[in-house]
Design a protein around this motif. Structure first.
Motif, short mmCIF file in Angstrom:
data_model
loop_
_atom_site.label_atom_id
_atom_site.label_comp_id
_atom_site.label_asym_id
_atom_site.label_seq_id
_atom_site.Cartn_x
_atom_site.Cartn_y
_atom_site.Cartn_z
N SER A 97 0.82 -1.21 0.00
CA SER A 97 0.00 0.00 0.00
C SER A 97 0.86 1.27 0.00
N TYR A 99 -0.01 3.57 1.90
CA TYR A 99 -0.31 4.07 3.24
C TYR A 99 0.07 3.06 4.31
N THR A 103 -6.30 -0.58 3.64
CA THR A 103 -7.01 0.09 2.55
C THR A 103 -7.40 -0.95 1.52
N SER A 108 -4.85 2.25 -4.37
CA SER A 108 -4.09 2.71 -3.21
C SER A 108 -2.84 1.86 -2.98
#
Length: 122
Positions: A97, A99, A103, A108
């Protein structure tokens, strides 16, 4: 940078464990996920885990049967798949990811492994 393995042929009701190895630089501080793509279908989200492993998320279709986990010392992502069904047949991809948390959307994710084939016979 990502190498998925562990796929194969299994009978319905059986189990498999997928692994995805990565370099520390690739997954450091990043959430990880598993996706799958069946023949003729779009790639779909399966499971995700935060970078410390404290948070997970699953597609409804696999909830209660699949477990995602990670080993940040060995830099390996796992997907334990139990009670497999023929509809679980697909190529499974691991992904990194953008992040640190969990997610779902494929957009993403920034890095993808090459995929490993899981075939569940009825």
């Amino acid at each position: 940078q990502l190498q998925a393995s562990g796929g194969g042929l299994v009978q319905a009701g059986g189990s498999l464990r997928l692994s995805c190895t990565a370099s520390r630089r690739t997954i450091s501080n990043n959430g990880l996920g598993w996706f799958r793509q069946a023949p003729g279908k779009e790639r779909e989200f399966v499971a995700a885990i935060s970078w410390r492993g404290g948070s997970t998320n699953y597609a409804d279709s696999v909830k209660g049967r699949f477990t995602i986990s990670r080993d940040n010392v060995k830099n390996i992502l796992y997907l334990q798949m139990n009670s497999l069904k023929p509809e679980d047949t697909a190529v499974y991809y691991c992904a990194v990811s953008r992040y640190s948390g969990v997610t779902n959307p494929p957009g993403s994710y920034q890095y993808w492994g090459q995929g490993t084939l899981v075939t569940v016979s009825s």
